[in-house]
Design a protein around this motif. Structure first.
Motif, PDB file in Angstrom:
ATOM      1  N   ALA A   2       0.830  -1.205   0.000  1.00  0.00           N
ATOM      2  CA  ALA A   2       0.000   0.000   0.000  1.00  0.00           C
ATOM      3  C   ALA A   2       0.860   1.248   0.000  1.00  0.00           C
ATOM      4  O   ALA A   2       1.937   1.286   0.594  1.00  0.00           O
ATOM      5  CB  ALA A   2      -0.930   0.014   1.216  1.00  0.00           C
ATOM      6  N   GLY A   3       0.348   2.277  -0.675  1.00  0.00           N
ATOM      7  CA  GLY A   3       0.964   3.595  -0.637  1.00  0.00           C
ATOM      8  C   GLY A   3       0.077   4.558   0.133  1.00  0.00           C
ATOM      9  O   GLY A   3      -0.557   4.185   1.113  1.00  0.00           O
ATOM     10  N   MET A   4       0.038   5.806  -0.349  1.00  0.00           N
ATOM     11  CA  MET A   4      -0.752   6.853   0.321  1.00  0.00           C
ATOM     12  C   MET A   4      -0.418   6.892   1.826  1.00  0.00           C
ATOM     13  O   MET A   4       0.729   7.086   2.190  1.00  0.00           O
ATOM     14  CB  MET A   4      -2.246   6.632   0.087  1.00  0.00           C
ATOM     15  N   GLU A   5      -1.425   6.665   2.696  1.00  0.00           N
ATOM     16  CA  GLU A   5      -1.172   6.721   4.143  1.00  0.00           C
ATOM     17  C   GLU A   5      -0.729   5.379   4.710  1.00  0.00           C
ATOM     18  O   GLU A   5      -0.391   5.276   5.885  1.00  0.00           O
ATOM     19  CB  GLU A   5      -2.403   7.223   4.898  1.00  0.00           C
ATOM     20  N   GLY A   6      -0.735   4.325   3.883  1.00  0.00           N
ATOM     21  CA  GLY A   6      -0.210   3.030   4.321  1.00  0.00           C
ATOM     22  C   GLY A   6      -1.020   2.340   5.394  1.00  0.00           C
ATOM     23  O   GLY A   6      -0.475   1.594   6.213  1.00  0.00           O
ATOM     24  N   ALA A   7      -2.336   2.513   5.394  1.00  0.00           N
ATOM     25  CA  ALA A   7      -3.164   1.980   6.475  1.00  0.00           C
ATOM     26  C   ALA A   7      -3.537   0.514   6.300  1.00  0.00           C
ATOM     27  O   ALA A   7      -3.902  -0.154   7.284  1.00  0.00           O
ATOM     28  CB  ALA A   7      -4.446   2.807   6.595  1.00  0.00           C
ATOM     29  N   LEU A   8      -3.467  -0.001   5.069  1.00  0.00           N
ATOM     30  CA  LEU A   8      -4.005  -1.330   4.804  1.00  0.00           C
ATOM     31  C   LEU A   8      -3.382  -2.436   5.663  1.00  0.00           C
ATOM     32  O   LEU A   8      -4.115  -3.300   6.164  1.00  0.00           O
ATOM     33  CB  LEU A   8      -3.859  -1.667   3.311  1.00  0.00           C
ATOM     34  N   PRO A   9      -2.067  -2.495   5.870  1.00  0.00           N
ATOM     35  CA  PRO A   9      -1.518  -3.574   6.701  1.00  0.00           C
ATOM     36  C   PRO A   9      -2.074  -3.590   8.122  1.00  0.00           C
ATOM     37  O   PRO A   9      -2.283  -4.671   8.697  1.00  0.00           O
ATOM     38  CB  PRO A   9      -0.012  -3.301   6.696  1.00  0.00           C
ATOM     39  N   SER A  10      -2.327  -2.428   8.705  1.00  0.00           N
ATOM     40  CA  SER A  10      -2.893  -2.396  10.057  1.00  0.00           C
ATOM     41  C   SER A  10      -4.289  -3.000  10.081  1.00  0.00           C
ATOM     42  O   SER A  10      -4.641  -3.747  11.005  1.00  0.00           O
ATOM     43  CB  SER A  10      -2.950  -0.959  10.579  1.00  0.00           C
ATOM     44  N   VAL A  11      -5.079  -2.701   9.053  1.00  0.00           N
ATOM     45  CA  VAL A  11      -6.429  -3.245   9.001  1.00  0.00           C
ATOM     46  C   VAL A  11      -6.377  -4.759   8.802  1.00  0.00           C
ATOM     47  O   VAL A  11      -7.065  -5.519   9.504  1.00  0.00           O
ATOM     48  CB  VAL A  11      -7.243  -2.578   7.872  1.00  0.00           C
ATOM     49  N   VAL A  12      -5.556  -5.206   7.868  1.00  0.00           N
ATOM     50  CA  VAL A  12      -5.432  -6.643   7.625  1.00  0.00           C
ATOM     51  C   VAL A  12      -4.895  -7.345   8.869  1.00  0.00           C
ATOM     52  O   VAL A  12      -5.361  -8.423   9.251  1.00  0.00           O
ATOM     53  CB  VAL A  12      -4.527  -6.912   6.411  1.00  0.00           C
ATOM     54  N   GLY A  13      -3.907  -6.728   9.523  1.00  0.00           N
ATOM     55  CA  GLY A  13      -3.338  -7.311  10.727  1.00  0.00           C
ATOM     56  C   GLY A  13      -4.331  -7.421  11.865  1.00  0.00           C
ATOM     57  O   GLY A  13      -4.165  -8.261  12.759  1.00  0.00           O
ATOM     58  N   GLY A  14      -5.370  -6.598  11.842  1.00  0.00           N
ATOM     59  CA  GLY A  14      -6.409  -6.686  12.858  1.00  0.00           C
ATOM     60  C   GLY A  14      -7.508  -7.683  12.525  1.00  0.00           C
ATOM     61  O   GLY A  14      -8.333  -8.002  13.375  1.00  0.00           O
TER      62      GLY A  14
END
Length: 229
Positions: A156-168
């Protein structure tokens, strides 16, 4: 200095190719194409293929000129334009599964590099694209596919939030890849990198900006060890 020939290295003059790496780590050396001439890339690929004819060898970060040159010079080479890479030799039988999860179409080149790298390094790959957090329902609709993988690569680019969501959402081992996609305040991927490093979701590991290759190697090693023996 000794004049003895080191059998672990092939000296091409412009490069000392580590032909023993597969014996030490299980994975052959890979050609990083950026900054090398097409002729140098061809020479290193040929040397690695001669040493490992039974498995694919990989060259990454190739521009169009280098891709065309390799395809012309090396019979049997397979070009992967989206990943900006070339493989020479057969891909191994897949062991385990790596899911490549990418936020948007602009992240596709890095995701493609990660997917190809994981395949070259012996993992089966499932690609799940365009599931960024701006449309969270898209990610939730593939939640079961995330849980089925042995390792996740989240790009992910931009704010890079996707890994946190997936990790949750899942406890599957996860490596996050920040990309240089975004507007000015993304600072060429630095914002995404810092967001991923500061993730509040436990178990999120992070590679450098645009480093799909590093993520692919890590994930493939996890998947290979997770596969039934």
């Amino acid at each position: 200095m000794s004049d003895e020939i080191d059998p672990r290295t092939a000296d091409l003059g412009y490069a000392r190719v580590d032909v023993d790496r597969a014996e030490r780590t299980g994975d052959a050396e890979v050609v990083y194409g950026a900054g090398k001439s097409p002729e140098q890339v061809i020479g290193i690929l040929r040397t690695l293929h001669e040493r490992h004819p039974d498995r694919a060898v990989l060259a990454t970060r190739l521009d169009e000129v280098a891709l065309d040159a390799v395809g012309t010079a090396l019979a049997g080479a397979t070009l992967h334009p989206e990943a900006r890479a070339v493989t020479l030799g057969p891909l191994p039988a897949p062991q385990g599964t790596v899911a490549i999860v990418s936020a948007g179409t602009s992240d596709a080149p890095v995701a493609a590099e990660a997917a190809l790298t994981a395949r070259v390094h012996g993992a089966g790959v499932v690609e799940i694209g365009d599931v960024g957090v701006a449309g969270l329902h898209r990610l939730l609709s593939v939640r079961d596919r995330l849980a089925d993988a042995d390792c996740l690569i989240v790009v992910a680019g931009m704010e890079g939030a996707l890994p946190s969501v997936v990790g949750g959402l899942t406890g599957v081992p996860l490596v996050a890849v920040p990309t240089s996609v975004g507007y000015g305040a993304s600072f060429g991927g630095l914002a995404a990198l810092l967001a991923m490093l500061n993730s509040c979701a436990p178990g999120v590991t992070v590679v450098n900006i645009d480093n799909g290759y590093g993520a692919g190697v890590f994930a493939a090693r996890v998947a290979r060890r997770a596969a039934p023996r």
